[in-house]
Design an enzyme around this catalytic site. Structure first.
Site, mmCIF file in Angstrom:
data_model
loop_
_atom_site.group_PDB
_atom_site.id
_atom_site.type_symbol
_atom_site.label_atom_id
_atom_site.label_comp_id
_atom_site.label_asym_id
_atom_site.label_seq_id
_atom_site.Cartn_x
_atom_site.Cartn_y
_atom_site.Cartn_z
ATOM 1 N N ASP A 344 1.427 -1.088 -0.330
ATOM 2 C CA ASP A 344 0.181 -0.092 0.070
ATOM 3 C C ASP A 344 0.757 0.971 0.021
ATOM 4 O O ASP A 344 2.386 1.466 0.516
ATOM 5 C CB ASP A 344 -0.874 -0.231 1.273
ATOM 6 C CG ASP A 344 -1.688 1.088 1.646
ATOM 7 O OD1 ASP A 344 -2.645 1.862 0.085
ATOM 8 O OD2 ASP A 344 -1.630 1.530 2.351
ATOM 9 N N GLU A 380 1.598 -1.037 -4.959
ATOM 10 C CA GLU A 380 0.169 0.653 -5.392
ATOM 11 C C GLU A 380 1.668 1.745 -5.312
ATOM 12 O O GLU A 380 2.117 2.327 -4.582
ATOM 13 C CB GLU A 380 0.116 1.400 -4.268
ATOM 14 C CG GLU A 380 -1.617 1.886 -4.789
ATOM 15 C CD GLU A 380 -2.220 2.371 -3.692
ATOM 16 O OE1 GLU A 380 -2.989 2.559 -3.649
ATOM 17 O OE2 GLU A 380 -2.182 2.222 -2.557
#
Length: 700
Positions: A344, A380
Site C-alpha cells: 500500500d 501501489e
C-alpha cells in the site's frame, strides 16, 4: 518469577518448548517492564534484565503459548524533541504474532489529558483499555504444502475482502461467514476455481485498529488500512476466538488455497501505523521509541511527516524499522506460506528524506533478500506526498498497479476524446512505462476497478459519487471517477440503459482479460456487485460493501468465467515478452498490427491526437515463439479485435488476405459468445455496434 538473561534475537516473544524469550528494541528506553496477564486480567510486571544493542530481553522458563503480555517503557518524555515514553501506557509488542481483544477508546490511551495541553503527559493507566499480545505456538502441520510460484504471465489476481466475500454467502455456515475458515470453505474454493482466477489478493489482514472517530459515528474501519501489528493476523476474521487461534486458522486457509491451485497475496500497510499524528493514541511504536520509528518534522518534532493522509509515516532511514518490515515479510512467507505482497502507498517506502528515491535502502534490501525477492511483489506506485506518483518507476522485479491503464480504459469506454496511441500502449502491456528499464509485460498489473472507487457496475451506473452514508457530507472519496452512467444516474428500469450498462461491463472485462500484463479483477464485479454509488466504502462494514450473493447477475458471471477460461487457453494474450515488429521475405510478420476501420494498417500519423474511438488490432500467435517455463516454443491462434467506443455503429473492413484468408467470430459484446457463426472473408465489411468489441479468430 524466575527470569534468565535470554537473547536479544529474535525480537518479540519466542516459545522454544520449555519457556519463552522476550526481546524489545528501544533506542531511548531506560528500563523496560514485561507485563504478564492472567485469565482474570491481573497484571504482573517484571523488568527485562538485559540490554544488548538497545534490545531489552529476558527468558522466562515455563511461560507457554497463550500467555497474554505487553510492555511498559520507561524513558524521556520530551515531545518537542520527539520523545513520548510513558510507563503508564501498556504497549503492544511490534513483533507480537497474536493479539487478543480490541482497543476500548478512553482518554487513558492518549498521550495527553483531554482538558489540558497536548504536550502534557497523561498519567492514566491504559492497560484496562488495551488488547493483549499473546505468546504463539510456533508449530503447524504444513505437510504437503508448498508455495505454488505460478508464473506471472499465467496469473489472474482476484482482490477480495476476507469478511465481505463470505458475510452473506448462503452456502457457508453462519458461524464461519466473514472469517478465514469461511474463505477456506469448499463452496468458496469451488467458486474461485470455476471462475478461473489463480491468486487471491487479500485486503489487509494484519491486526488493525477501529478508528475512534468512526466508532463514535457508529461506523467501522472496514478496509483495514490501519495496521498496528505486522505479524499478527487480525483476530476479528477468526471463527475461533481463543487466544492464538487466528494464526492457525489463517495458515489452514492458505494451505487449503494452495491445494486448490490458488496463491495468496497480502495487501500490506508498512507506510504508516494506527497511532496517527501527535493527537493520536499511544499503542505501540509511539511509546517505545517515537523519534526512531516515525518521520518527524525537522523544526518542531512534536509533529509528524505525513505522506499517507493518516497522520504519520514510518522512518525508512532507520535500520531497525527496515529490519521490522523485512522480518515481517519473511515471517509471512516462511511461517504463514503466503505467495506475495501488494504494498500500500509504496512510494512512501522509498522516502528516506523527503523525495521518492527508488534506490532507497528498502528496495536494496528487498533485492538482495533470498526469500522476499523470490515471491510476487506488487507496488501501489503512489502516495499523497509531493512527487508521489511513480507509475513505471519501480525497480526490476516489481510489478505495479497500473493506474494509467485504469484511467485510459475508463476514458475510452465513456467516450472521452482520448488519443488511440494511449490505448494502444496500455493494451500492449504499457511498454512505454516498463520496456526501457529491462522489465517485461507482467510489470503491469492491469485493473479497471479496485476496492478504492466504484465497482464495475457502479462505474457504468453513476457519474458522481454518492457517499452520504460515510457521514462526511459526500466530501470524501475521489471526484475523478471517469465514469459514465449511460444516461441515467443510479438505478433505473429503462431496458435500453440497462442493456447498454451490461454491454459496457462486458467491454471492460474483455479489454482487461485480453490486454498484455496481469489482470486484476475486483471481487463481485463478475456478479454485478453495487455499492450504491459509494466510491469510498472504507467505513461501511455492512451490506454496502459485502457481496450480495442473492442478487447474482448469472449472465455476467457465466460470461466472465468463459472469458477467463479463454485467456488461459490462448497464450497469445499473456505473452512473456514484448510484441516485436519484423518483416520476413518482405512480408509483415509482426506480432501485432493496428488497423483503421477502413482496413488499412495504421501508420504513425493516426496516433497523433485524432478524435477517433475505433481500432482494429491483429495479434499474431505464430510468428515469434513464446517460450514456456521449460524453454519450449509455444504458438497459438491469431486473432483480430475490433474496438468501437464510438456512439454510433461503424463499418469495419477486415484486413487483406495476407493477414488472414477468413475470420471466425468468437465474441461480440452486444450478444456474448458466438455459437456456430459463419466465417467472414478478408476484405468483407463487418458492421460493429456502437460501444462494443468484436473478437475474430483467423482461419486457415
Amino acid at each position: 518469577m524466575k527470569v534468565w538473561p535470554g537473547n536479544p534475537y529474535p525480537l518479540g516473544a519466542t516459545f522454544d518448548g520449555a519457556g519463552t524469550n522476550f526481546s524489545l528494541f528501544s533506542h531511548m528506553a531506560e528500563r523496560v517492564e514485561l507485563c504478564l496477564f492472567d485469565e482474570q486480567g491481573r497484571e504482573t510486571r517484571v523488568d527485562l534484565p538485559e540490554s544488548t544493542g538497545r534490545c531489552w530481553h529476558g527468558y522466562f522458563p515455563g511461560i507457554e503459548p497463550g500467555q497474554r503480555y505487553g510492555f511498559r517503557v520507561h524513558g524521556p518524555w520530551a515531545p518537542e524533541q520527539g520523545h513520548r515514553c510513558n510507563p503508564a501506557k501498556l504497549l503492544l509488542d511490534p513483533y507480537a504474532k497474536g493479539i487478543d481483544g480490541d482497543i476500548r477508546w478512553d482518554e487513558a490511551v492518549f498521550p495527553y489529558p483531554f482538558n489540558g495541553d497536548e504536550s502534557a503527559q497523561n498519567g492514566a493507566d491504559s492497560a484496562p483499555f488495551m488488547p493483549r499480545c499473546t505468546v504463539q505456538q510456533p508449530f503447524f502441520d504444513w505437510a504437503g504444502d508448498r508455495q505454488l510460484r505460478r508464473p506471472w504471465n499465467e496469473t489472474i489476481i482476484y482482490e477480495l475482502h476476507v469478511k465481505g466475500f463470505t458475510a452473506q454467502h448462503p452456502d457457508i455456515p453462519p458461524e464461519l461467514r466473514g472469517t478465514y475458515a469461511g474463505l477456506a470453505h469448499p463452496a468458496v474454493i469451488a467458486y474461485l476455481r470455476q471462475l478461473g482466477v489463480t491468486a487471491v489478493e487479500l485486503m489487509p489482514v494484519h491486526y488493525f485498529v477501529q478508528d475512534k472517530r468512526l466508532v463514535d459515528q457508529g461506523l467501522r474501519n472496514y478496509w483495514g488500512y490501519n495496521s498496528i501489528s505486522y505479524f499478527a493476523p487480525h483476530g476479528g476474521y477468526a471463527a475461533d476466538k481463543r487466544p492464538g487461534a487466528a494464526s492457525a486458522e489463517f495458515r489452514q486457509m492458505v494451505k487449503t488455497m494452495h491445494q486448490a491451485g490458488m496463491e495468496v497475496i497480502l495487501d500490506v500497510v508498512y507506510n504508516h501505523t494506527a497511532e496517527g499524528n501527535h493527537l493520536g493514541p499511544v499503542l505501540s511504536f509511539k511509546g517505545i521509541d517515537n523519534a526512531y520509528y516515525y518521520q518527524l518534522m525537522a523544526g518542531d518534532r512534536r509533529y509528524y511527516m505525513d505522506y499517507t493522509g493518516t497522520g504519520n509515516s514510518l522512518n525508512m532511514r532507520q535500520p531497525h524499522v527496515l529490519q521490522l518490515i523485512m522480518d515481517s515479510l519473511r515471517y509471512w512467507v516462511l511461517e504463514m506460506h503466503v505467495d506475495g505482497f501488494r504494498f500500500d502507498l509504496a512510494a512512501t517506502l522509498a522516502r528516506e528524506l523527503h523525495e521518492v528515491e527508488m534506490l532507497s535502502a528498502f528496495f536494496d534490501i528487498i533485492q538482495q533478500d533470498p526469500v522476499i525477492s523470490q515471491v510476487k511483489l506488487i507496488a501501489e506506485p503512489w502516495d499523497l506526498g509531493e512527487g508521489g506518483y511513480q507509475v513505471g518507476n519501480f525497480p526490476s522485479g516489481w510489478s505495479e498497479w497500473n493506474g494509467k491503464y485504469r484511467d485510459c480504459l475508463r476514458n475510452l469506454w465513456r467516450g472521452q476524446e482520448e488519443t488511440l496511441s494511449e490505448f494502444a500502449y496500455r493494451f500492449a502491456g504499457s511498454p512505454d512505462l516498463y520496456a526501457d528499464n529491462s522489465r517485461i509485460p507482467f510489470a503491469s498489473i492491469n485493473f479497471v476497478t479496485a476496492h478504492d472507487g466504484f465497482t464495475l457496475r457502479d462505474l457504468v451506473s453513476y457519474n458522481c459519487k454518492h457517499n452520504q452514508a460515510n457521514g462526511e457530507d459526500n466530501r470524501d472519496g475521489s471526484d475523478d471517477n471517469r465514469s459514465w452512467n449511460c444516461g441515467v444516474e443510479g438505478p433505473t428500469g429503462d431496458t435500453e440503459v440497462l442493456a447498454l450498462r451490461a454491454r459496457q461491463q462486458r467491454n471492460f472485462l474483455v479489454t482487461l482479460m485480453l490486454s498484455q500484463g496481469v489482470p486484476m479483477l475486483l471481487a463481485g464485479d463478475e456478479i454485478g456487485r453495487t455499492q450504491q454509488g459509494n466510491n469510498n466504502a472504507y467505513c461501511q462494514d455492512n451490506e454496502i460493501s459485502w457481496l450480495d450473493w442473492a442478487h447474482t447477475d448469472e449472465d455476467l458471471l457465466e460470461f466472465t468465467q468463459r472469458l477467463i477460461a479463454f485467456r488461459h487457453t490462448h497464450p497469445v494474450f499473456r505473452r512473456r515478452r514484448w510484441f516485436q515488429s519484423r518483416a520476413i521475405h518482405g512480408a509483415d510478420c509482426s506480432d501485432i498490427a493496428w488497423f483503421s476501420h477502413t482496413g488499412e494498417q495504421a501508420s504513425e500519423e493516426p496516433w497523433g491526437g485524432g478524435l477517433a474511438k475505433s481500432l482494429g488490432i491483429f495479434i499474431n500467435g505464430e510468428t515469434i515463439p513464446n517460450p514456456n517455463a521449460r524453454g519450449e516454443p509455444v504458438t497459438d491462434d491469431s486473432f483480430y479485435l475490433i474496438f468501437n467506443a464510438h456512439h454510433e455503429a461503424l463499418d469495419f473492413i477486415l484486413p487483406a488476405t495476407r493477414w488472414g484468408p477468413s475470420w471466425l467470430r468468437v465474441l461480440d459484446t452486444t450478444q456474448g459468445w458466438a455459437e456456430d457463426a459463419p466465417p467472414l472473408q478478408a476484405g468483407a465489411t463487418l458492421t460493429v455496434a456502437p460501444r462494443s468489441i468484436v473478437l475474430l479468430q483467423r482461419q486457415g
